[in-house]
Each structure stands twice: as structure tokens, then as C-alpha cells.
Design a protein around this motif. Sequence first.
Motif, PDB file in Angstrom:
ATOM      1  N   MET A 137     -15.611 -34.358 -29.428  1.00 56.43           N
ATOM      2  CA  MET A 137     -16.152 -33.034 -29.764  1.00 56.43           C
ATOM      3  C   MET A 137     -16.119 -32.141 -28.534  1.00 56.43           C
ATOM      4  O   MET A 137     -16.516 -32.568 -27.444  1.00 56.43           O
ATOM      5  N   LEU A 138     -15.641 -30.919 -28.707  1.00 55.26           N
ATOM      6  CA  LEU A 138     -15.495 -30.026 -27.567  1.00 55.26           C
ATOM      7  C   LEU A 138     -16.814 -29.440 -27.096  1.00 55.26           C
ATOM      8  O   LEU A 138     -17.112 -29.441 -25.895  1.00 55.26           O
ATOM      9  N   LEU A 139     -17.628 -28.930 -28.028  1.00 50.35           N
ATOM     10  CA  LEU A 139     -18.740 -28.078 -27.622  1.00 50.35           C
ATOM     11  C   LEU A 139     -20.039 -28.379 -28.357  1.00 50.35           C
ATOM     12  O   LEU A 139     -20.048 -28.577 -29.576  1.00 50.35           O
ATOM     13  N   SER A 140     -21.122 -28.381 -27.600  1.00 50.23           N
ATOM     14  CA  SER A 140     -22.478 -28.461 -28.160  1.00 50.23           C
ATOM     15  C   SER A 140     -23.147 -27.111 -27.941  1.00 50.23           C
ATOM     16  O   SER A 140     -23.282 -26.668 -26.797  1.00 50.23           O
ATOM     17  N   VAL A 141     -23.537 -26.467 -29.012  1.00 47.18           N
ATOM     18  CA  VAL A 141     -24.278 -25.204 -28.933  1.00 47.18           C
ATOM     19  C   VAL A 141     -25.753 -25.547 -29.062  1.00 47.18           C
ATOM     20  O   VAL A 141     -26.196 -26.050 -30.096  1.00 47.18           O
ATOM     21  N   ILE A 142     -26.513 -25.308 -27.995  1.00 48.99           N
ATOM     22  CA  ILE A 142     -27.923 -25.692 -27.961  1.00 48.99           C
ATOM     23  C   ILE A 142     -28.804 -24.450 -28.101  1.00 48.99           C
ATOM     24  O   ILE A 142     -28.684 -23.502 -27.323  1.00 48.99           O
ATOM     25  N   THR A 143     -29.671 -24.470 -29.098  1.00 49.70           N
ATOM     26  CA  THR A 143     -30.569 -23.350 -29.377  1.00 49.70           C
ATOM     27  C   THR A 143     -32.015 -23.802 -29.273  1.00 49.70           C
ATOM     28  O   THR A 143     -32.422 -24.749 -29.952  1.00 49.70           O
ATOM     29  N   VAL A 144     -32.763 -23.143 -28.414  1.00 47.00           N
ATOM     30  CA  VAL A 144     -34.197 -23.411 -28.277  1.00 47.00           C
ATOM     31  C   VAL A 144     -34.959 -22.314 -29.017  1.00 47.00           C
ATOM     32  O   VAL A 144     -34.610 -21.131 -28.903  1.00 47.00           O
ATOM     33  N   ALA A 145     -35.959 -22.699 -29.766  1.00 47.35           N
ATOM     34  CA  ALA A 145     -36.703 -21.720 -30.572  1.00 47.35           C
ATOM     35  C   ALA A 145     -38.184 -22.058 -30.602  1.00 47.35           C
ATOM     36  O   ALA A 145     -38.579 -23.226 -30.475  1.00 47.35           O
ATOM     37  N   TRP A 146     -38.971 -21.038 -30.773  1.00 45.92           N
ATOM     38  CA  TRP A 146     -40.409 -21.216 -31.009  1.00 45.92           C
ATOM     39  C   TRP A 146     -40.952 -19.954 -31.679  1.00 45.92           C
ATOM     40  O   TRP A 146     -40.879 -18.856 -31.141  1.00 45.92           O
ATOM     41  N   ARG A 147     -41.420 -20.128 -32.907  1.00 47.34           N
ATOM     42  CA  ARG A 147     -41.965 -19.028 -33.700  1.00 47.34           C
ATOM     43  C   ARG A 147     -41.006 -17.838 -33.759  1.00 47.34           C
ATOM     44  O   ARG A 147     -41.397 -16.687 -33.571  1.00 47.34           O
ATOM     45  N   ASN A 148     -39.758 -18.123 -34.011  1.00 49.52           N
ATOM     46  CA  ASN A 148     -38.749 -17.061 -34.065  1.00 49.52           C
ATOM     47  C   ASN A 148     -37.770 -17.348 -35.202  1.00 49.52           C
ATOM     48  O   ASN A 148     -36.560 -17.488 -34.978  1.00 49.52           O
ATOM     49  N   TYR A 149     -38.289 -17.418 -36.391  1.00 50.90           N
ATOM     50  CA  TYR A 149     -37.467 -17.709 -37.572  1.00 50.90           C
ATOM     51  C   TYR A 149     -36.295 -16.732 -37.699  1.00 50.90           C
ATOM     52  O   TYR A 149     -35.143 -17.144 -37.894  1.00 50.90           O
ATOM     53  N   GLU A 150     -36.585 -15.449 -37.583  1.00 53.58           N
ATOM     54  CA  GLU A 150     -35.529 -14.444 -37.731  1.00 53.58           C
ATOM     55  C   GLU A 150     -34.456 -14.604 -36.650  1.00 53.58           C
ATOM     56  O   GLU A 150     -33.269 -14.414 -36.911  1.00 53.58           O
ATOM     57  N   GLY A 151     -34.877 -14.962 -35.434  1.00 55.56           N
ATOM     58  CA  GLY A 151     -33.923 -15.178 -34.365  1.00 55.56           C
ATOM     59  C   GLY A 151     -33.011 -16.362 -34.635  1.00 55.56           C
ATOM     60  O   GLY A 151     -31.813 -16.322 -34.364  1.00 55.56           O
ATOM     61  N   VAL A 152     -33.573 -17.440 -35.183  1.00 54.75           N
ATOM     62  CA  VAL A 152     -32.778 -18.623 -35.521  1.00 54.75           C
ATOM     63  C   VAL A 152     -31.738 -18.273 -36.575  1.00 54.75           C
ATOM     64  O   VAL A 152     -30.570 -18.673 -36.469  1.00 54.75           O
ATOM     65  N   VAL A 153     -32.144 -17.510 -37.569  1.00 54.44           N
ATOM     66  CA  VAL A 153     -31.201 -17.088 -38.617  1.00 54.44           C
ATOM     67  C   VAL A 153     -30.091 -16.234 -38.014  1.00 54.44           C
ATOM     68  O   VAL A 153     -28.897 -16.399 -38.347  1.00 54.44           O
ATOM     69  N   LYS A 154     -30.457 -15.338 -37.127  1.00 53.54           N
ATOM     70  CA  LYS A 154     -29.481 -14.462 -36.482  1.00 53.54           C
ATOM     71  C   LYS A 154     -28.463 -15.269 -35.672  1.00 53.54           C
ATOM     72  O   LYS A 154     -27.252 -15.012 -35.735  1.00 53.54           O
ATOM     73  N   THR A 155     -28.944 -16.254 -34.931  1.00 52.27           N
ATOM     74  CA  THR A 155     -28.042 -17.105 -34.154  1.00 52.27           C
ATOM     75  C   THR A 155     -27.140 -17.907 -35.076  1.00 52.27           C
ATOM     76  O   THR A 155     -25.928 -18.027 -34.839  1.00 52.27           O
ATOM     77  N   TRP A 156     -27.706 -18.467 -36.135  1.00 50.78           N
ATOM     78  CA  TRP A 156     -26.922 -19.236 -37.111  1.00 50.78           C
ATOM     79  C   TRP A 156     -25.803 -18.387 -37.712  1.00 50.78           C
ATOM     80  O   TRP A 156     -24.660 -18.841 -37.841  1.00 50.78           O
ATOM     81  N   GLN A 157     -26.107 -17.163 -38.068  1.00 45.26           N
ATOM     82  CA  GLN A 157     -25.088 -16.286 -38.655  1.00 45.26           C
ATOM     83  C   GLN A 157     -23.909 -16.073 -37.705  1.00 45.26           C
ATOM     84  O   GLN A 157     -22.757 -16.005 -38.131  1.00 45.26           O
ATOM     85  N   SER A 158     -24.200 -16.000 -36.410  1.00 46.79           N
ATOM     86  CA  SER A 158     -23.133 -15.742 -35.443  1.00 46.79           C
ATOM     87  C   SER A 158     -22.239 -16.954 -35.209  1.00 46.79           C
ATOM     88  O   SER A 158     -21.144 -16.821 -34.652  1.00 46.79           O
ATOM     89  N   LEU A 159     -22.678 -18.142 -35.634  1.00 52.49           N
ATOM     90  CA  LEU A 159     -21.836 -19.331 -35.485  1.00 52.49           C
ATOM     91  C   LEU A 159     -20.556 -19.219 -36.301  1.00 52.49           C
ATOM     92  O   LEU A 159     -19.571 -19.912 -36.022  1.00 52.49           O
ATOM     93  N   ALA A 160     -20.550 -18.331 -37.276  1.00 52.82           N
ATOM     94  CA  ALA A 160     -19.343 -18.113 -38.078  1.00 52.82           C
ATOM     95  C   ALA A 160     -18.195 -17.612 -37.209  1.00 52.82           C
ATOM     96  O   ALA A 160     -17.018 -17.889 -37.495  1.00 52.82           O
ATOM     97  N   HIS A 161     -18.516 -16.882 -36.135  1.00 46.04           N
ATOM     98  CA  HIS A 161     -17.470 -16.415 -35.217  1.00 46.04           C
ATOM     99  C   HIS A 161     -16.803 -17.595 -34.523  1.00 46.04           C
ATOM    100  O   HIS A 161     -15.582 -17.631 -34.367  1.00 46.04           O
ATOM    101  N   LEU A 162     -17.596 -18.571 -34.100  1.00 44.50           N
ATOM    102  CA  LEU A 162     -17.046 -19.752 -33.442  1.00 44.50           C
ATOM    103  C   LEU A 162     -16.284 -20.619 -34.429  1.00 44.50           C
ATOM    104  O   LEU A 162     -15.254 -21.224 -34.081  1.00 44.50           O
TER     105      LEU A 162
END
Length: 250
Positions: free
Chosen positions: A1-26
Motif C-alpha cells: 500500500m502506498l499511502l496512509s491518510v491519517i485524520t485526527v478528530a474530536w467533536r468535529n463531525y462536519e469536519g470529518v465529513v468534509k475530509t471524507w468527501q475530499s478523499l474522492a480526489h485521491l
Amino acid sequence: MLLSVITVAWRNYEGVVKTWQSLAHLAKAKGIEFEWIVVDGGSSDGTEEFLKNLHGQYNLRYVSEKDKGIYDAMNKGIAMAKGRYAIFLNSGDVFHSEVAEVAHQLAATPTTERAMYIGDALLDFGDGNKVRRGAKHGWYIYHSLPASHQAIFFPVEGLRNYPYDLQYKVSSDYALTARLYKAGYGFKKLKGLVSEFSMGGVSTSNNLELCRDARNVQRKILGVPGFWAELSYLLRLRTTGKAKAMYHKA
């Protein structure tokens, strides 16, 4: 596997969704295998339920539990990573549409080369005001990160040997990168925009502590002479102060 995308979150549901949506670019990068690792600090805002309902999309793995802060959570992500490289894209940060082209460049790099690969990022100051931060020469590490943290592809092997040091409250990313550099991991540039993120994060709101932490990194890890470290400290105070003013103005 080439890449691990690591996302840290805390009480930021909308931010997690926003980051997830951008994974479509990758995901548009044909032939590039990656995983998404989310380390949530035990939020009760629906983040865990959202991740569960993704049913492992993008090779998702996640944990939701208490931690000792953002850098401790990042270390948990490192321990879970299976990729050759890792990039830290925290909740609310997003991949730029050019990231697929950058990923192909990363995949073409020699597997035996000890390096951190860096690209450009867009800094969002709010109200449509975005500034491109281009990757700089490697020697810039003696003053600051040569690229935005969200635009650095770290070798996972190096991260395991030199994890985030929790004694640095807001500059552990600088300390980690400096340690890797001193251990022989140089910087190699990749062409294109990797990510986009808001300037309203920890570094923007704690610029005085950031500057003090950075000075300690320069003296203790990089061995920068006292005079030059002090000069860098004053310059950093000025530049981070301007960034903070730009963000709050917007």
C-alpha cells in the motif's frame, strides 16, 4: 500500500465529513492504493456512527477513544498505518483536486530513498481569501517547516522511529520533521497542490507558544546557534502575527 491518510478528530463531525468527501480526489489516482485512518477522541457528536456506516470505504479503519491530545492521537494513527508513506489530514482539512497527480509522482519515487516528499498547499484565511504556500528548499527546516504539515508525505518507517514528542504542545510536527531530517531523511519536492486547510487551527491561535516551541526545536534538535535561533524566533513572531491578523480580519 502506498499511502496512509491519517485524520485526527474530536467533536468535529462536519469536519470529518468534509475530509471524507475530499478523499474522492485521491481516489481518482488510478492504481494508487491508500487507506484512511481516523483517530477520534471519543466524540459523542455522531462521528463514530458516520464512520461505521461507511463500511470500510477507502480501506477505512478507525478508533474512537480518549487520548492525550492531538499529537498522541497522531501517534495512534502511525501505529495503525500500513502504507509506505503517511500524510496527516485532520478533520476539516481537505485534499486539493490536484492530489491525484501528486500521488502518481509519489508512487514513482524509489522505494529505497530515505526522504520526506513535500508539495504545495492552499491556506484558507476565510471569506474566499486563499494563499498558496509553495514547498521550499530543504534548508528552510532550520527556520520552519519547508512545507505545510498537511502537504508532507512522511515515510512510515521514519515515523515509527521518531514519533510525535508530546512535550511540544503546538510544534511537535516541527520537532518530528526536524528529527527525521537529522536522521538522514531529506526533502524531495513534488509538483502540485496537495491540500487545503483553514488557518484557524492551533498554530494560528497560539502563535507565542508556537514560536517558543520552535526555538526549542532549533536549539535542541537542529543545533542552531543561539543568535540565529533568536533571530528566527523574532521573524516567526512577526509572520505568525500577520497570519493571525489576516485570519481574524477575514
